[in-house]
Design a protein around this motif. Structure first.
Motif, PDB file in Angstrom:
ATOM      1  N   TYR A 181      44.469 -23.422  34.263  1.00 16.40           N
ATOM      2  CA  TYR A 181      44.841 -24.080  35.519  1.00 16.40           C
ATOM      3  C   TYR A 181      46.347 -24.302  35.515  1.00 16.40           C
ATOM      4  CZ  TYR A 181      39.906 -24.696  36.393  1.00 16.40           C
ATOM      5  OH  TYR A 181      38.568 -24.438  36.628  1.00 16.40           O
ATOM      6  N   ASP A 182      47.010 -23.886  36.609  1.00 16.20           N
ATOM      7  CA  ASP A 182      48.471 -23.784  36.612  1.00 16.20           C
ATOM      8  C   ASP A 182      49.167 -24.703  37.603  1.00 16.20           C
ATOM      9  OD1 ASP A 182      50.888 -22.826  35.686  1.00 16.20           O
ATOM     10  OD2 ASP A 182      50.912 -21.093  37.020  1.00 16.20           O
ATOM     11  N   GLY A 183      48.754 -25.957  37.643  1.00 16.42           N
ATOM     12  CA  GLY A 183      49.497 -26.979  38.359  1.00 16.42           C
ATOM     13  C   GLY A 183      49.780 -26.679  39.815  1.00 16.42           C
ATOM     14  N   ALA A 184      51.031 -26.883  40.221  1.00 19.86           N
ATOM     15  CA  ALA A 184      51.435 -26.756  41.629  1.00 19.86           C
ATOM     16  C   ALA A 184      51.287 -25.338  42.165  1.00 19.86           C
ATOM     17  CB  ALA A 184      52.871 -27.231  41.794  1.00 19.86           C
TER      18      ALA A 184
ATOM     19  N   ARG B 262      48.460 -30.957  43.986  1.00 20.72           N
ATOM     20  CA  ARG B 262      49.133 -31.794  44.984  1.00 20.72           C
ATOM     21  C   ARG B 262      50.067 -32.826  44.362  1.00 20.72           C
ATOM     22  NH1 ARG B 262      46.912 -30.340  49.669  1.00 20.72           N
ATOM     23  NH2 ARG B 262      44.793 -29.495  49.665  1.00 20.72           N
ATOM     24  N   GLY B 263      50.380 -32.669  43.080  1.00 25.34           N
ATOM     25  CA  GLY B 263      51.335 -33.562  42.451  1.00 25.34           C
ATOM     26  C   GLY B 263      50.731 -34.518  41.446  1.00 25.34           C
ATOM     27  N   ARG B 264      51.599 -35.354  40.894  1.00 27.54           N
ATOM     28  CA  ARG B 264      51.221 -36.276  39.828  1.00 27.54           C
ATOM     29  C   ARG B 264      50.446 -37.477  40.380  1.00 27.54           C
ATOM     30  NH1 ARG B 264      53.971 -37.625  34.713  1.00 27.54           N
ATOM     31  NH2 ARG B 264      55.563 -36.088  35.325  1.00 27.54           N
ATOM     32  N   THR B 265      49.402 -37.858  39.658  1.00 32.51           N
ATOM     33  CA  THR B 265      48.628 -39.064  39.944  1.00 32.51           C
ATOM     34  C   THR B 265      48.345 -39.768  38.624  1.00 32.51           C
ATOM     35  OG1 THR B 265      46.451 -38.009  39.716  1.00 32.51           O
ATOM     36  CG2 THR B 265      47.500 -37.902  41.901  1.00 32.51           C
ATOM     37  N   ASP B 266      47.774 -40.964  38.717  1.00 33.44           N
ATOM     38  CA  ASP B 266      47.391 -41.651  37.483  1.00 33.44           C
ATOM     39  C   ASP B 266      46.367 -40.834  36.697  1.00 33.44           C
ATOM     40  OD1 ASP B 266      49.045 -43.746  38.113  1.00 33.44           O
ATOM     41  OD2 ASP B 266      47.445 -45.030  38.909  1.00 33.44           O
TER      42      ASP B 266
ATOM     43  N   CYS C  38      49.445 -27.422  28.427  1.00 35.54           N
ATOM     44  CA  CYS C  38      50.368 -26.348  28.046  1.00 35.54           C
ATOM     45  C   CYS C  38      51.756 -26.619  28.631  1.00 35.54           C
ATOM     46  CB  CYS C  38      49.856 -25.008  28.547  1.00 35.54           C
ATOM     47  SG  CYS C  38      48.197 -24.636  27.959  1.00 35.54           S
ATOM     48  N   GLY C  39      52.730 -25.877  28.149  1.00 32.69           N
ATOM     49  CA  GLY C  39      54.096 -26.074  28.585  1.00 32.69           C
ATOM     50  C   GLY C  39      54.488 -25.125  29.687  1.00 32.69           C
ATOM     51  N   PRO C  40      55.714 -25.260  30.181  1.00 30.92           N
ATOM     52  CA  PRO C  40      56.721 -26.245  29.806  1.00 30.92           C
ATOM     53  C   PRO C  40      56.426 -27.632  30.366  1.00 30.92           C
ATOM     54  CG  PRO C  40      57.522 -24.918  31.604  1.00 30.92           C
ATOM     55  CD  PRO C  40      56.216 -24.311  31.197  1.00 30.92           C
ATOM     56  N   GLU C  41      57.052 -28.621  29.781  1.00 29.49           N
ATOM     57  CA  GLU C  41      56.837 -30.000  30.231  1.00 29.49           C
ATOM     58  C   GLU C  41      57.184 -30.120  31.714  1.00 29.49           C
ATOM     59  OE1 GLU C  41      57.800 -34.552  28.743  1.00 29.49           O
ATOM     60  OE2 GLU C  41      58.629 -32.830  27.668  1.00 29.49           O
ATOM     61  N   ASP C  42      56.395 -30.917  32.413  1.00 36.13           N
ATOM     62  CA  ASP C  42      56.484 -31.168  33.858  1.00 36.13           C
ATOM     63  C   ASP C  42      55.888 -30.041  34.707  1.00 36.13           C
ATOM     64  OD1 ASP C  42      57.688 -33.677  33.568  1.00 36.13           O
ATOM     65  OD2 ASP C  42      59.685 -32.785  33.454  1.00 36.13           O
ATOM     66  N   LYS C  43      55.372 -28.991  34.086  1.00 34.26           N
ATOM     67  CA  LYS C  43      54.750 -27.906  34.841  1.00 34.26           C
ATOM     68  C   LYS C  43      53.284 -28.215  35.167  1.00 34.26           C
ATOM     69  CE  LYS C  43      54.908 -23.638  36.495  1.00 34.26           C
ATOM     70  NZ  LYS C  43      53.522 -23.467  36.939  1.00 34.26           N
ATOM     71  N   ALA C  44      52.675 -29.119  34.443  1.00 33.42           N
ATOM     72  CA  ALA C  44      51.304 -29.584  34.707  1.00 33.42           C
ATOM     73  C   ALA C  44      50.259 -28.486  34.598  1.00 33.42           C
ATOM     74  CB  ALA C  44      51.203 -30.255  36.075  1.00 33.42           C
ATOM     75  N   SER C  45      50.324 -27.691  33.553  1.00 38.52           N
ATOM     76  CA  SER C  45      49.296 -26.679  33.338  1.00 38.52           C
ATOM     77  C   SER C  45      48.411 -27.081  32.163  1.00 38.52           C
ATOM     78  CB  SER C  45      49.934 -25.313  33.091  1.00 38.52           C
ATOM     79  OG  SER C  45      50.774 -25.333  31.957  1.00 38.52           O
ATOM     80  N   GLY C  46      47.180 -26.574  32.168  1.00 40.97           N
ATOM     81  CA  GLY C  46      46.255 -26.926  31.103  1.00 40.97           C
ATOM     82  C   GLY C  46      45.091 -25.959  31.023  1.00 40.97           C
ATOM     83  N   VAL C  47      44.424 -25.961  29.870  1.00 41.74           N
ATOM     84  CA  VAL C  47      43.282 -25.088  29.612  1.00 41.74           C
ATOM     85  C   VAL C  47      42.033 -25.951  29.455  1.00 41.74           C
ATOM     86  CG1 VAL C  47      42.271 -23.378  28.065  1.00 41.74           C
ATOM     87  CG2 VAL C  47      44.748 -23.386  28.467  1.00 41.74           C
TER      88      VAL C  47
END
Length: 224
Positions: A50-53, A62-66, A94-103
């Motif tokens: 999953y690749d964030g924005a 849709r951006g950062r939430t709690d 996963c990186g880079p930081e602030d990219k909001a990606s994860g597996v």
């Protein structure tokens, strides 16, 4: 199998790459979950990226939430979420930081601590079903929101000081890795082929397309 694996922990640089690269490379690696009763080890056989924005299927689209803050990094941490009012799911950031990606860790083979996993998954008919699906995986490994944000790449310390580590294990042969649409998604991200799995492995969960829910999930429903 456990004695044949490379037990070197993966460092943060492993996770500081594009999420699809990390996702493919996680197959065959070993997640160690430390519990008061001893470690449980899981050979990863199925994941989703999953690749964030940039990804309509991502919790962070849709951006950062709690709820999704852990996805924004740094890489090599756990993002745990609660879904349908009863299940937890485990992701590795996963990186880079602030990219909001994860597996999302979808499935795997319990190779150590099987008795512990059976105790948490008494409805599993066979060991290959203990962690066959993301909620089943989290249940078998005793994962909940108390591990939210946990560092899976801490400096060398006794294993009891951290809930997770990822070992090099035995990376899957690239020729055995398949890709397809992610499970249960709808909308623009539904067809993105970012689900990766080891072909023919009995622990891999069946693909299910999105089906609109017409009524709430009831207690006692089998974990997805």
């Amino acid at each position: 199998m456990p004695d044949e694996l490379d037990r070197t922990p993966l460092d943060r640089t492993f996770f500081d790459r594009h999420v699809t690269e990390v996702a493919r490379d996680l197959l065959g690696r070993v997640l160690v979950r430390t519990t008061p009763r001893g470690p449980i080890e899981l050979r990863l056989t199925e994941v989703e990226a999953y690749d964030g924005a940039d990804d309509p299927g991502s919790h962070a689209y849709r951006g950062r939430t709690d709820r999704n803050a852990a996805m924004f990094g740094p890489p090599g941490h756990a993002y745990v979420y609660f879904t349908y009012g009863m299940w937890h799911c485990l992701n590795l950031v996963c990186g880079p930081e602030d990219k909001a990606s994860g597996v999302l860790l979808r499935a795997g083979e319990i190779i150590r601590g099987v008795e512990q996993a059976r105790g948490r998954r008494p409805t599993a008919r066979r060991d290959s079903e203990l962690a066959k699906g993301p909620a089943r995986l989290a249940t078998a490994l005793d994962v909940d929101l108390t591990q939210y944000g946990a560092d899976v790449c801490p400096p060398p310390v006794p294993a009891t000081d951290t809930p997770f580590r990822v070992l090099r294990g035995a990376p899957a042969d690239p020729d055995t890795v398949l890709a397809g649409p992610r499970t249960g998604l709808s909308g623009d991200g539904a067809a993105t082929p970012w689900r990766f799995w080891i072909a023919g492995d009995p622990t891999v969960s069946p693909y299910r397309p999105h089906v609109p829910r017409r009524r709430p999930v009831r207690a006692g429903t089998v974990a997805p």
